[in-house]
Design a protein around this motif. Structure first.
Motif, PDB file in Angstrom:
ATOM      1  N   UNK A 290     -12.744  10.297  -4.866  1.00 30.14           N
ATOM      2  CA  UNK A 290     -13.417  11.373  -4.142  1.00 30.14           C
ATOM      3  C   UNK A 290     -13.692  11.016  -2.689  1.00 30.14           C
ATOM      4  N   UNK A 291     -13.244   9.824  -2.265  1.00 28.82           N
ATOM      5  CA  UNK A 291     -13.401   9.429  -0.875  1.00 28.82           C
ATOM      6  C   UNK A 291     -14.763   8.862  -0.539  1.00 28.82           C
ATOM      7  N   UNK A 292     -15.566   8.568  -1.555  1.00 25.00           N
ATOM      8  CA  UNK A 292     -16.894   7.982  -1.328  1.00 25.00           C
ATOM      9  C   UNK A 292     -16.735   6.500  -1.017  1.00 25.00           C
ATOM     10  N   UNK A 293     -17.535   5.981  -0.106  1.00 23.71           N
ATOM     11  CA  UNK A 293     -17.375   4.598   0.339  1.00 23.71           C
ATOM     12  C   UNK A 293     -18.702   3.857   0.320  1.00 23.71           C
ATOM     13  N   UNK A 294     -18.648   2.582   0.732  1.00 28.92           N
ATOM     14  CA  UNK A 294     -19.854   1.749   0.770  1.00 28.92           C
ATOM     15  C   UNK A 294     -20.407   1.495  -0.621  1.00 28.92           C
TER      16      UNK A 294
ATOM     17  N   UNK B 230     -14.926 -14.595  -1.102  1.00 33.45           N
ATOM     18  CA  UNK B 230     -14.417 -14.720  -2.461  1.00 33.45           C
ATOM     19  C   UNK B 230     -15.020 -13.795  -3.483  1.00 33.45           C
ATOM     20  N   UNK B 231     -16.013 -12.996  -3.117  1.00 32.62           N
ATOM     21  CA  UNK B 231     -16.583 -12.034  -4.051  1.00 32.62           C
ATOM     22  C   UNK B 231     -15.544 -10.964  -4.367  1.00 32.62           C
ATOM     23  N   UNK B 232     -15.381 -10.665  -5.652  1.00 34.68           N
ATOM     24  CA  UNK B 232     -14.469  -9.605  -6.077  1.00 34.68           C
ATOM     25  C   UNK B 232     -15.256  -8.301  -6.183  1.00 34.68           C
ATOM     26  N   UNK B 233     -14.841  -7.298  -5.429  1.00 37.48           N
ATOM     27  CA  UNK B 233     -15.553  -6.021  -5.374  1.00 37.48           C
ATOM     28  C   UNK B 233     -14.817  -5.008  -6.241  1.00 37.48           C
ATOM     29  N   UNK B 234     -15.505  -4.516  -7.279  1.00 36.23           N
ATOM     30  CA  UNK B 234     -14.921  -3.546  -8.210  1.00 36.23           C
ATOM     31  C   UNK B 234     -15.485  -2.173  -7.885  1.00 36.23           C
ATOM     32  N   UNK B 235     -14.602  -1.223  -7.570  1.00 35.98           N
ATOM     33  CA  UNK B 235     -15.056   0.113  -7.191  1.00 35.98           C
ATOM     34  C   UNK B 235     -14.961   1.083  -8.357  1.00 35.98           C
ATOM     35  N   UNK B 236     -15.870   2.041  -8.372  1.00 33.56           N
ATOM     36  CA  UNK B 236     -15.866   3.108  -9.356  1.00 33.56           C
ATOM     37  C   UNK B 236     -14.623   3.954  -9.121  1.00 33.56           C
ATOM     38  N   UNK B 237     -13.702   4.032 -10.093  1.00 32.23           N
ATOM     39  CA  UNK B 237     -12.426   4.728  -9.837  1.00 32.23           C
ATOM     40  C   UNK B 237     -12.578   6.213  -9.533  1.00 32.23           C
ATOM     41  N   UNK B 238     -13.543   6.878 -10.159  1.00 34.72           N
ATOM     42  CA  UNK B 238     -13.748   8.308  -9.913  1.00 34.72           C
ATOM     43  C   UNK B 238     -14.312   8.547  -8.518  1.00 34.72           C
ATOM     44  N   UNK B 239     -15.352   7.770  -8.152  1.00 36.45           N
ATOM     45  CA  UNK B 239     -15.970   7.943  -6.843  1.00 36.45           C
ATOM     46  C   UNK B 239     -15.011   7.540  -5.724  1.00 36.45           C
TER      47      UNK B 239
ATOM     48  N   UNK C  36     -22.120 -12.005 -11.758  1.00 38.53           N
ATOM     49  CA  UNK C  36     -21.854 -10.661 -11.257  1.00 38.53           C
ATOM     50  C   UNK C  36     -23.134  -9.963 -10.806  1.00 38.53           C
ATOM     51  N   UNK C  37     -22.962  -8.965  -9.954  1.00 39.21           N
ATOM     52  CA  UNK C  37     -24.020  -8.037  -9.579  1.00 39.21           C
ATOM     53  C   UNK C  37     -23.520  -6.664  -9.984  1.00 39.21           C
ATOM     54  N   UNK C  38     -24.285  -5.979 -10.867  1.00 37.62           N
ATOM     55  CA  UNK C  38     -23.858  -4.703 -11.420  1.00 37.62           C
ATOM     56  C   UNK C  38     -24.606  -3.574 -10.726  1.00 37.62           C
ATOM     57  N   UNK C  39     -23.845  -2.625 -10.197  1.00 33.65           N
ATOM     58  CA  UNK C  39     -24.412  -1.488  -9.474  1.00 33.65           C
ATOM     59  C   UNK C  39     -24.017  -0.200 -10.192  1.00 33.65           C
ATOM     60  N   UNK C  40     -24.985   0.649 -10.501  1.00 33.84           N
ATOM     61  CA  UNK C  40     -24.671   1.970 -11.039  1.00 33.84           C
ATOM     62  C   UNK C  40     -25.028   2.989  -9.961  1.00 33.84           C
ATOM     63  N   UNK C  41     -24.049   3.452  -9.192  1.00 33.43           N
ATOM     64  CA  UNK C  41     -24.351   4.421  -8.133  1.00 33.43           C
ATOM     65  C   UNK C  41     -24.622   5.802  -8.708  1.00 33.43           C
ATOM     66  N   UNK C  42     -25.276   6.662  -7.944  1.00 36.71           N
ATOM     67  CA  UNK C  42     -25.472   8.042  -8.392  1.00 36.71           C
ATOM     68  C   UNK C  42     -24.154   8.807  -8.396  1.00 36.71           C
ATOM     69  N   UNK C  43     -24.138   9.889  -9.162  1.00 32.93           N
ATOM     70  CA  UNK C  43     -23.004  10.823  -9.200  1.00 32.93           C
ATOM     71  C   UNK C  43     -21.764  10.260  -9.882  1.00 32.93           C
ATOM     72  N   UNK C  44     -21.898   9.153 -10.600  1.00 33.45           N
ATOM     73  CA  UNK C  44     -20.745   8.592 -11.297  1.00 33.45           C
ATOM     74  C   UNK C  44     -20.500   9.337 -12.609  1.00 33.45           C
ATOM     75  N   UNK C  45     -19.295   9.233 -13.112  1.00 30.79           N
ATOM     76  CA  UNK C  45     -18.972   9.772 -14.426  1.00 30.79           C
ATOM     77  C   UNK C  45     -19.728   8.970 -15.485  1.00 30.79           C
ATOM     78  N   UNK C  46     -20.438   9.633 -16.413  1.00 27.86           N
ATOM     79  CA  UNK C  46     -21.204   8.901 -17.436  1.00 27.86           C
ATOM     80  C   UNK C  46     -20.370   7.910 -18.239  1.00 27.86           C
TER      81      UNK C  46
END
Length: 292
Positions: A65-69, A53-62, A112-122
Motif C-alpha cells: 500500500x506504499x506505507x513506509x517507516x 546487520x539488523x534484518x528489517x521485516x516489513x508487513x507485506x500488505x502495508x 528480535x524486536x516485534x512491532x505490530x503497526x496499526x491498520x495491518x491485516x489481522x
C-alpha cells in the motif's frame, strides 16, 4: 541502566515457573532504557541511522500500500550486533533471571524486536498458537528460555501475548500453517485452539520469561497505535543439535536464506551466525562439530 527493581527470583517464583512454564517480572526494565531502544528502532525504520546487520521485516500488505517507516515494519531480527538494540540481549536484569532458569553458561540464540503497526491485516498482525522449540534444532527443551519485554502497555486490544499455563509439561506438538496464513514460518499448533488462554497484560518494562515448550501466541493489533516488544531466546551453552533430521522447518529456513543471500546455508550455521555467548563458559553450542 536497565533496571527498575531487583531481578532475583524468589523460591515462590521459581516454583511458579516450574509449574506454569512462565514467570512475569513486573518493572524488570527501566522505561528510559526502553525509550532509547524505541528511538533506535524508529531511526533505523526511517533510515536516519546506519544499519549494522539488523534484518528489517516489513508487513507485506502495508508495504504494497506504499506505507513506509515504522508503520510498515513488522519485525527487526538479529539485533545482537546493533550498538543500541543489542544492549537488551546482554542486559544484566534479563540475563540474571535467565541464569536462574537455565544455568550459568548462556548463549543468546535469537533476538528480535516485534512491532505490530496499526491498520495491518489481522492474519499478519496475530501470531498463531505455537511453541518456540518448534523453531530450534537443539535440546534439551528445559534449557531454552525466552525473555520478552513490553515496550509499551500491552493488552488484548493491541495484541498482547496469551499463554496456556502448564502446557510446557506436554510434548512438542505438530505445527502447520494456519488457514489464511500470510506469514512465512508463522506455524500453528494444530488442534489446540479450544484450550483456554491466559492473556498476559503487561506494562512498559514488564518482562515475561517462558519455557521453550509453552504454548503461546498473540492477537492482532486493533488500535490506532503500535504494539512493540523486544525479545531474546537463550539456551544453555551445553545444548546440542539433534542427531535426527530437523525436517521441514530446517528446509524452509535454509531455502529462505539461500534466496536472500544466494549462498547455501545449513541450519546449524544459520543459528551459529545469529548466536552470541552471553555469560559463562562456552560449551557444545560453541564447538565446531556442532556448527554453532
Amino acid at each position: 541502566m536497565c533496571t527498575s527493581e531487583s531481578s532475583s527470583l524468589t523460591d515462590e517464583q521459581k516454583l511458579f515457573y516450574e509449574k506454569n512454564g512462565y514467570i512475569l517480572i513486573k518493572n524488570n526494565l527501566n522505561p528510559e532504557f526502553l525509550d532509547e531502544l524505541r528511538q533506535r528502532f524508529e531511526d533505523l525504520c526511517e533510515g536516519t541511522a546506519q544499519n549494522h546487520g539488523v534484518s528489517i521485516v516489513k508487513d507485506p500488505v502495508l508495504k504494497k500500500r506504499g506505507i513506509s517507516g515504522q508503520y510498515a515494519v513488522n519485525k527487526f531480527q538479529d539485533i545482537f550486533d546493533d550498538e543500541v538494540l543489542g544492549k537488551y540481549g546482554t542486559c544484566k536484569e534479563i540475563v540474571d533471571v535467565v541464569e536462574q532458569l537455565i544455568g550459568p553458561n548462556i548463549t543468546g540464540i535469537y533476538s528480535m524486536l516485534i512491532n505490530k503497526p496499526p491498520e495491518s491485516n489481522p492474519d499478519i498482525s496475530r501470531h498463531p498458537l505455537h511453541q518456540d522449540l518448534h523453531y530450534f534444532p537443539f535440546r534439551p527443551a528445559n534449557k531454552i528460555v525466552t525473555a520478552w519485554t513490553a515496550m509499551e502497555r500491552l493488552d488484548e486490544k493491541n495484541g498482547c501475548l496469551h499463554v496456556i499455563p502448564g502446557s510446557h509439561n506436554g510434548p512438542l506438538y505438530n505445527h502447520e500453517y494456519p488457514e489464511g496464513n500470510k506469514h512465512k514460518l508463522y506455524h500453528e499448533v494444530t488442534g489446540m485452539n479450544h484450550l483456554p488462554k491466559l492473556h498476559v497484560i503487561m506494562e512498559k518494562g514488564d518482562t515475561i520469561f517462558f519455557h521453550s515448550l509453552l504454548l503461546h501466541g498473540s492477537g492482532p493489533n486493533f488500535t490506532k497505535g503500535f504494539r512493540k516488544a523486544i525479545s531474546c531466546h537463550y539456551a544453555d551453552s551445553n545444548c546440542t543439535f539433534m542427531d535426527i533430521n530437523y525436517g521441514r522447518m530446517a528446509k524452509e529456513i535454509e531455502d529462505m536464506e539461500e534466496t536472500k543471500t544466494g549462498v547455501p546455508l545449513n541450519i546449524q550455521n544459520y543459528f551459529k551466525a545469529r548466536s552470541r555467548l552471553i555469560r559463562g563458559n562456552p560449551g557444545a553450542l560453541q564447538q565446531f562439530y556442532s556448527n554453532l
